[in-house]
Design an enzyme around this catalytic site. Structure first.
Site, PDB file in Angstrom:
ATOM      1  N   ARG A 233      -5.703  -1.597 -11.633  1.00 36.79           N
ATOM      2  CA  ARG A 233      -6.459  -0.424 -11.198  1.00 36.79           C
ATOM      3  C   ARG A 233      -7.916  -0.624 -11.584  1.00 36.79           C
ATOM      4  O   ARG A 233      -8.234  -1.106 -12.675  1.00 36.79           O
ATOM      5  CB  ARG A 233      -5.914   0.872 -11.826  1.00 36.79           C
ATOM      6  CG  ARG A 233      -4.599   1.356 -11.224  1.00 36.79           C
ATOM      7  CD  ARG A 233      -4.797   1.810  -9.769  1.00 36.79           C
ATOM      8  NE  ARG A 233      -3.581   2.362  -9.179  1.00 36.79           N
ATOM      9  CZ  ARG A 233      -2.713   1.677  -8.452  1.00 36.79           C
ATOM     10  NH1 ARG A 233      -2.913   0.377  -8.260  1.00 36.79           N
ATOM     11  NH2 ARG A 233      -1.660   2.270  -7.920  1.00 36.79           N
ATOM     12  N   GLU A 262     -13.276   2.627  -5.431  1.00 35.53           N
ATOM     13  CA  GLU A 262     -12.814   2.080  -4.163  1.00 35.53           C
ATOM     14  C   GLU A 262     -12.417   3.131  -3.139  1.00 35.53           C
ATOM     15  O   GLU A 262     -12.247   2.822  -1.965  1.00 35.53           O
ATOM     16  CB  GLU A 262     -11.624   1.148  -4.392  1.00 35.53           C
ATOM     17  CG  GLU A 262     -10.341   1.845  -4.790  1.00 35.53           C
ATOM     18  CD  GLU A 262      -9.176   0.870  -4.952  1.00 35.53           C
ATOM     19  OE1 GLU A 262      -8.151   1.079  -4.296  1.00 35.53           O
ATOM     20  OE2 GLU A 262      -9.300  -0.097  -5.727  1.00 35.53           O
ATOM     21  N   HIS A 294      -7.803  -4.543  -2.258  1.00 28.23           N
ATOM     22  CA  HIS A 294      -6.540  -3.953  -2.711  1.00 28.23           C
ATOM     23  C   HIS A 294      -5.388  -4.434  -1.818  1.00 28.23           C
ATOM     24  O   HIS A 294      -4.594  -3.642  -1.322  1.00 28.23           O
ATOM     25  CB  HIS A 294      -6.620  -2.421  -2.706  1.00 28.23           C
ATOM     26  CG  HIS A 294      -5.699  -1.781  -3.699  1.00 28.23           C
ATOM     27  ND1 HIS A 294      -6.076  -0.699  -4.461  1.00 28.23           N
ATOM     28  CD2 HIS A 294      -4.421  -2.058  -4.061  1.00 28.23           C
ATOM     29  CE1 HIS A 294      -5.075  -0.327  -5.238  1.00 28.23           C
ATOM     30  NE2 HIS A 294      -4.055  -1.151  -5.017  1.00 28.23           N
TER      31      HIS A 294
END
Length: 334
Positions: A233, A262, A294
């Site tokens: 994360r 993000e 991601h």
């Protein structure tokens, strides 16, 4: 059962519709779930959310007023959900705790190898007819010390792969994993790990304790030229502090599949827009930084498992069965 799938992409539609779940009526909603987009949830029996959907107290309270009492996360992380508010309001919340740890672990290695051997630069050079090797020097992984912070399923899968390269493995986790110990890895305090490792890879959930775990003080403890990889994360890393250590040359390589801010960038095609995030743009200026959007989870095997587990969780919630370990929050009466 009408399920509103927020942050829905074409691949979400494909894999969820492939699941044999005739009792679920999927409604795909491209936008992210937030207080502003709540009206799109009207008429649904449950919500299916992803990593950047906002499920804070306000959003949950409004969902409850709509009669929606189950949140099915199609991801492992749940830092975007106020679980205390969900418990207080009587929601059930499920997730996909173990879809394919190998998917993220293999992406971690892809970042390490690409940064080390500068494959992204070599690819572009060759396309332009430049076959010079100047500036492409790498190092042998064999014999290097790799620090793995977090040794759950993904961290353990990363250790298995790394061990095949002949690396020395140091680990840090409040709950040591016997499987990882059996691989020859050694558990050490985090300060010892960051000071000794040549490569550091993060595999922790985002909690108040792990937020900005990699901060200025920890970065200063790292070896000059260290490689730092984050596929967990974004907020585990203090981005501003990382930029300072990139500027002074202390960090040799930075590989990110996640980014602290993000939410307004990742999973979207912004190629025809001016990106307004100055911090992200600053990261992009460093030649030793590699960022992916991601995508660590994004394999066919992982997506198939995510879709099936999400559907199973939704059907279980409809039947009042909260016994599966994938349920984070269950109604007080269960």
């Amino acid at each position: 059962m009408k399920v509103g799938v927020f942050s829905a992409k074409p691949y979400d539609r494909q894999f969820l519709q492939e699941v044999d779940a005739p009792d679920i009526d999927w409604h795909f909603i491209e936008t992210r779930l937030s207080e502003q987009t709540l009206p799109l949830a009207k008429g649904m029996d449950a919500i299916c959310a992803f990593v950047n959907d906002q499920l804070d107290t306000t959003t949950l309270s409004q969902l409850k007023k709509m009669g929606i009492m189950h949140i099915a996360l199609r991801c492992a992380g749940f830092n975007n959900v106020d679980t205390q508010a969900a418990q207080r309001l009587g929601f059930s919340v499920s997730r996909v705790p173990a879809y394919s740890p190998e998917a993220v672990a293999e992406h971690t290695l892809a970042l390490i190898l690409t940064l080390n051997r500068k494959l992204h630069k070599a690819y572009n050079r060759i396309k332009e007819g430049n076959f010079s090797l100047d500036g492409l020097m790498g190092f042998n992984l064999h014999g290097k010390t790799v620090g793995i912070i977090g040794t759950g399923r993904i961290g353990a899968a990363t250790c298995r792969i790394i061990s095949g390269f002949g690396c020395k493995i140091l680990c840090h986790d409040p709950s040591p994993n016997d499987e990882v110990k059996a691989m020859g890895a050694r558990y050490v305090p985090i300060d010892e790990l960051v000071s000794q490792a040549d490569i550091i890879s993060l595999h922790c959930p985002l909690t108040p304790e792990t937020r900005h775990m990699i901060n200025d003080a920890r970065l200063s403890q790292m070896k000059p030229g260290v490689m730092l990889i984050n596929t967990s994360r974004g907020a585990m890393v203090d981005t501003q502090a990382v930029i300072q250590h990139l500027k002074n040359g202390h960090i040799g390589y930075l590989g990110l599949d996640v980014y602290e801010m993000e939410g307004d960038l990742f999973f979207e095609d912004l190629s025809d827009q001016i990106i307004q995030d100055d911090v992200f743009q600053r990261l992009q200026t460093f030649p030793n930084v590699l960022i992916t959007g991601h995508q660590g989870f994004f394999t066919r095997e992982a997506m198939t498992h995510i879709a099936q587990t999400t559907a199973d969780n939704l059907l279980a919630s409809q039947q009042g069965d909260y016994s599966a370990p994938s349920f984070l929050v269950t109604p007080a009466s269960s």
